[in-house]
Design a protein around this motif. Structure first.
Motif, PDB file in Angstrom:
ATOM      1  N   TYR A 251      -1.563  -2.645  14.712  1.00 24.53           N
ATOM      2  CA  TYR A 251      -0.593  -2.153  13.726  1.00 24.53           C
ATOM      3  C   TYR A 251       0.077  -3.305  12.976  1.00 24.53           C
ATOM      4  CZ  TYR A 251      -0.616   2.906  14.425  1.00 24.53           C
ATOM      5  OH  TYR A 251      -0.960   4.228  14.430  1.00 24.53           O
ATOM      6  N   GLY A 252       0.374  -4.383  13.669  1.00 27.03           N
ATOM      7  CA  GLY A 252       0.956  -5.546  12.995  1.00 27.03           C
ATOM      8  C   GLY A 252       0.035  -6.062  11.907  1.00 27.03           C
ATOM      9  N   ALA A 253      -1.251  -6.154  12.226  1.00 24.58           N
ATOM     10  CA  ALA A 253      -2.230  -6.613  11.233  1.00 24.58           C
ATOM     11  C   ALA A 253      -2.330  -5.630  10.074  1.00 24.58           C
ATOM     12  CB  ALA A 253      -3.595  -6.802  11.898  1.00 24.58           C
ATOM     13  N   GLY A 254      -2.347  -4.346  10.367  1.00 29.42           N
ATOM     14  CA  GLY A 254      -2.446  -3.336   9.322  1.00 29.42           C
ATOM     15  C   GLY A 254      -1.247  -3.325   8.390  1.00 29.42           C
ATOM     16  N   LEU A 255      -0.071  -3.489   8.951  1.00 29.00           N
ATOM     17  CA  LEU A 255       1.139  -3.495   8.129  1.00 29.00           C
ATOM     18  C   LEU A 255       1.236  -4.724   7.240  1.00 29.00           C
ATOM     19  CD1 LEU A 255       3.830  -2.219  10.657  1.00 29.00           C
ATOM     20  CD2 LEU A 255       2.994  -1.025   8.612  1.00 29.00           C
ATOM     21  N   LEU A 256       0.650  -5.821   7.667  1.00 25.40           N
ATOM     22  CA  LEU A 256       0.822  -7.093   6.976  1.00 25.40           C
ATOM     23  C   LEU A 256      -0.402  -7.551   6.177  1.00 25.40           C
ATOM     24  CD1 LEU A 256       2.643  -8.802   9.960  1.00 25.40           C
ATOM     25  CD2 LEU A 256       3.696  -8.177   7.784  1.00 25.40           C
ATOM     26  N   HIS A 257      -1.497  -6.819   6.246  1.00 30.82           N
ATOM     27  CA  HIS A 257      -2.754  -7.316   5.679  1.00 30.82           C
ATOM     28  C   HIS A 257      -2.720  -7.547   4.172  1.00 30.82           C
ATOM     29  CE1 HIS A 257      -3.614  -3.131   4.588  1.00 30.82           C
ATOM     30  NE2 HIS A 257      -4.624  -3.574   3.851  1.00 30.82           N
ATOM     31  N   ASP A 258      -1.866  -6.867   3.442  1.00 32.00           N
ATOM     32  CA  ASP A 258      -1.827  -7.014   1.976  1.00 32.00           C
ATOM     33  C   ASP A 258      -0.466  -7.469   1.451  1.00 32.00           C
ATOM     34  OD1 ASP A 258      -4.468  -6.386   1.333  1.00 32.00           O
ATOM     35  OD2 ASP A 258      -4.061  -4.266   0.977  1.00 32.00           O
ATOM     36  N   ILE A 259       0.390  -8.028   2.299  1.00 30.23           N
ATOM     37  CA  ILE A 259       1.741  -8.390   1.825  1.00 30.23           C
ATOM     38  C   ILE A 259       1.729  -9.507   0.795  1.00 30.23           C
ATOM     39  CG2 ILE A 259       3.018  -7.528   3.817  1.00 30.23           C
ATOM     40  CD1 ILE A 259       3.230 -10.487   4.755  1.00 30.23           C
ATOM     41  N   GLY A 260       0.633 -10.221   0.687  1.00 33.13           N
ATOM     42  CA  GLY A 260       0.510 -11.282  -0.305  1.00 33.13           C
ATOM     43  C   GLY A 260      -0.060 -10.791  -1.625  1.00 33.13           C
ATOM     44  N   ARG A 261      -0.195  -9.510  -1.775  1.00 30.63           N
ATOM     45  CA  ARG A 261      -0.750  -8.939  -3.000  1.00 30.63           C
ATOM     46  C   ARG A 261       0.060  -9.357  -4.225  1.00 30.63           C
ATOM     47  NH1 ARG A 261      -5.571  -7.085  -4.879  1.00 30.63           N
ATOM     48  NH2 ARG A 261      -6.058  -5.437  -3.435  1.00 30.63           N
TER      49      ARG A 261
END
Length: 159
Positions: free
Chosen positions: A61-71
């Motif tokens: 879940y941590g990876a899923g929540l953060l995977h696109d925060i640099g968009r």
């Protein structure tokens, strides 16, 4: 799921989501918002369970929540959002109680989530597949313009 809830309420995380929302305000294609991130989390977890992978739920879940925060950084400068997201996630993960090994695993998965290299990074592969499976293409008014359907492909619901 305490650490996951801490991510969602983390001020830096919320600021990144706000930056993405501003850039995507008039975007007609898929958005990169909390709904998308949670869909990726849930589908990732389903894939982990179906494939009997040995991964911790809060790590997934941590990876899923953060995977696109640099968009937002990609919109701003053209930088690769996967690389940027991997760089941006450390502070949030540390603040939310993830240990160094978990942070490295999540960073590697986020950086690899567009590469689809299953053997090198199983969590990155799960994220990549969940990212694609999470989109509601079958109900999209822009499907004719979408790069994923340029060759007449049809959307297919799996999860």
């Amino acid at each position: 799921m305490d650490r996951v809830n801490k991510i969602i309420s983390h001020e830096l995380y919320k600021s990144y989501l706000g930056k993405i929302a501003k850039w995507e305000e008039y975007r007609s294609f898929c958005k990169h918002d909390l709904i998308h991130f949670l869909d990726v989390c849930r589908i990732s977890w389903i894939l982990v369970l179906e494939e009997n992978l040995s991964l911790n739920k809060e790590v997934v879940y941590g990876a899923g929540l953060l995977h696109d925060i640099g968009r937002w950084a990609e919109y701003e400068s053209g930088a690769d959002h996967a690389v940027e997201s991997a760089l941006m996630c450390s502070e949030i993960l540390e603040d939310c109680g993830y240990d160094a090994e978990e942070i490295d695993m999540i960073k590697d998965a986020i950086a690899a989530h567009r590469l689809k290299d299953e053997k090198k990074c199983p969590l990155g592969s799960v994220l990549s597949r969940a990212d694609n499976l999470s989109r509601m293409c079958y109900d999209c008014g822009e499907i004719g313009e979408c790069k994923k359907f340029q060759n007449g492909e049809k959307p297919y619901l799996l999860y």
